[in-house]
Design an enzyme around this catalytic site. Structure first.
Site, mmCIF file in Angstrom:
data_model
loop_
_atom_site.group_PDB
_atom_site.id
_atom_site.type_symbol
_atom_site.label_atom_id
_atom_site.label_comp_id
_atom_site.label_asym_id
_atom_site.label_seq_id
_atom_site.Cartn_x
_atom_site.Cartn_y
_atom_site.Cartn_z
ATOM 1 N N GLU A 55 0.826 -1.202 0.000
ATOM 2 C CA GLU A 55 0.000 0.000 0.000
ATOM 3 C C GLU A 55 0.863 1.256 0.000
ATOM 4 O O GLU A 55 0.569 2.230 -0.711
ATOM 5 C CB GLU A 55 -0.927 0.010 1.216
ATOM 6 C CG GLU A 55 -1.892 -1.161 1.279
ATOM 7 C CD GLU A 55 -1.369 -2.318 2.103
ATOM 8 O OE1 GLU A 55 -2.173 -2.940 2.824
ATOM 9 O OE2 GLU A 55 -0.149 -2.605 2.032
ATOM 10 N N CYS A 87 -0.709 0.623 7.466
ATOM 11 C CA CYS A 87 -1.176 0.946 6.115
ATOM 12 C C CYS A 87 -2.601 1.479 6.121
ATOM 13 O O CYS A 87 -2.966 2.286 5.252
ATOM 14 C CB CYS A 87 -1.086 -0.293 5.227
ATOM 15 S SG CYS A 87 0.620 -0.794 4.899
#
Length: 364
Positions: A55, A87
């Protein structure tokens, strides 16, 4: 986005995640794509432990274009600060409008990212391409759920399932391209596992000599050897510069003169006390030693025991265009008496490698 579009974008993320290697362990392989309209504005995969997560890579590539985008992530975004920041919070801060996730994260500390995203007003969809994404992260998921090393079994056999002829000969069943594939499998595993019977019969090296370039960390060679019969003159003992571990179930054997001779050659000796689930205990002990993924190249006896105890997570079967009609089968009795009791598998790969066929299956 339609369900068809969601599936297509998630499959892109899965293909991206598959570019990772065992350098990510103990973390999972993960891929992420950020989509704005019909355009990918960011993409990333987890490349190494301690490095940016998928991510984070995708968000860095997208920059301001992440705002209002949809993120397709193969595993639930983490919700804790480990080697890298969470994330889930990064996606919120970037202004992502929707997050599509294939598989939940079973890790106790990292889980909960979906709830954090939903609480921030981000739309969440779970379960897109869950089976394929589960295969991508299968080592990590098995480590977490079963609390043991993941077991990939490699077997090379004739078309009628024989691994040795009646006279005991077994080299070579498959052709050089298939053998090169096996060396690449070894390079992606943390350990290669055999029983002492295979060592005494074949005297294997279990190395990655045909990999170019060779892996930076050679896999541990593990021999299940309850009575400590590994010959000091065997190739495994003589080449112990590549790490080698012998596992016994007797403290007396682990402290014997034979053990000291092997240790002097650089071979480590581990005692796992006997019990009703000894093989499972061995795999748990290996996980505790940082072995997350085991490639089993065992013979029929150990292979059968692993299947009997439900410890094989993936089967890679290399079939040669040869027939023997007799000799040792790759699998012995599973005590299955009727077709209704057969062990179900899920085919997940079929490919021709030179003259041989490579089949991949996973237990259902």
């Amino acid at each position: 986005m339609t369900a068809v579009a969601d599936l297509a974008w998630m499959q892109r993320a899965i293909a991206l995640g598959a570019q990772g290697t065992r350098n990510v362990r103990p973390n999972p392989l993960v891929g992420c794509v950020l989509v704005h309209g019909e355009t990918i504005v960011g993409a990333g995969f987890h490349a190494r432990v301690g490095g940016p997560h998928a991510e984070a890579e995708a968000l860095a590539q997208a920059g301001g274009q992440a705002r209002g985008a949809t993120a397709y992530v193969t595993l639930e975004p983490c919700n804790h600060h480990g080697r890298t920041p969470p994330c889930a919070q990064a996606l919120i801060a970037a202004g992502v409008a929707r997050v599509v996730v294939a598989v939940r994260d079973p890790h106790a500390a990292a889980a909960g990212g979906l709830e954090v995203l939903q609480a921030a007003g981000i739309a969440v969809t779970l379960g897109v391409a869950a089976q394929e994404a589960g295969d991508l992260a299968e080592v990590f998921l098995t480590n977490q759920r079963a609390e043991r090393a993941f077991v990939q079994q490699k077997t090379a056999a004739t078309a009628d399932g024989r691994v040795a002829a009646e006279d005991g000969t077994s080299r070579w069943i498959t052709a050089p391209p298939a053998r090169l594939l096996v060396h690449r499998m070894r390079a992606q595993a943390d350990a290669v596992l055999v029983g002492i019977g295979t060592v005494l019969a074949d005297d294997p090296r279990l190395d990655c000599r045909d990999c170019d370039p060779p892996p930076p960390n050679l896999p541990l060679r593990v021999v299940l050897d309850r009575r400590l019969q590994l010959p000091p003159q065997s190739q495994l003992a003589q080449t112990a510069l590549q790490p080698t571990l012998v596992v016994t179930d007797s403290a007396a054997h682990a402290e014997s003169a034979a053990a000291r001779r092997l240790e002097a050659q650089g071979v480590a000796v581990l005692c796992v006390p006997p019990g009703g689930a000894w093989l499972r205990d061995v795999l748990r002990a290996l996980l505790q030693r940082g072995v997350y993924h085991v490639l089993s190249e065992a013979g029929p006896t150990l292979t059968t025991a692993l299947w009997q105890e439900g410890l094989v997570d993936r089967l890679d079967l290399l079939l040669a265009p040869k027939l023997l009609g007799s000799g040792a089968p790759w699998l012995q009795s599973l005590a299955v008496g009727t077709m209704q009791a057969a062990r179900p598998l899920r085919w997940s790969g079929l490919q021709q490698v030179g003259d041989d066929v490579w089949l991949t299956a996973r237990p259902r």
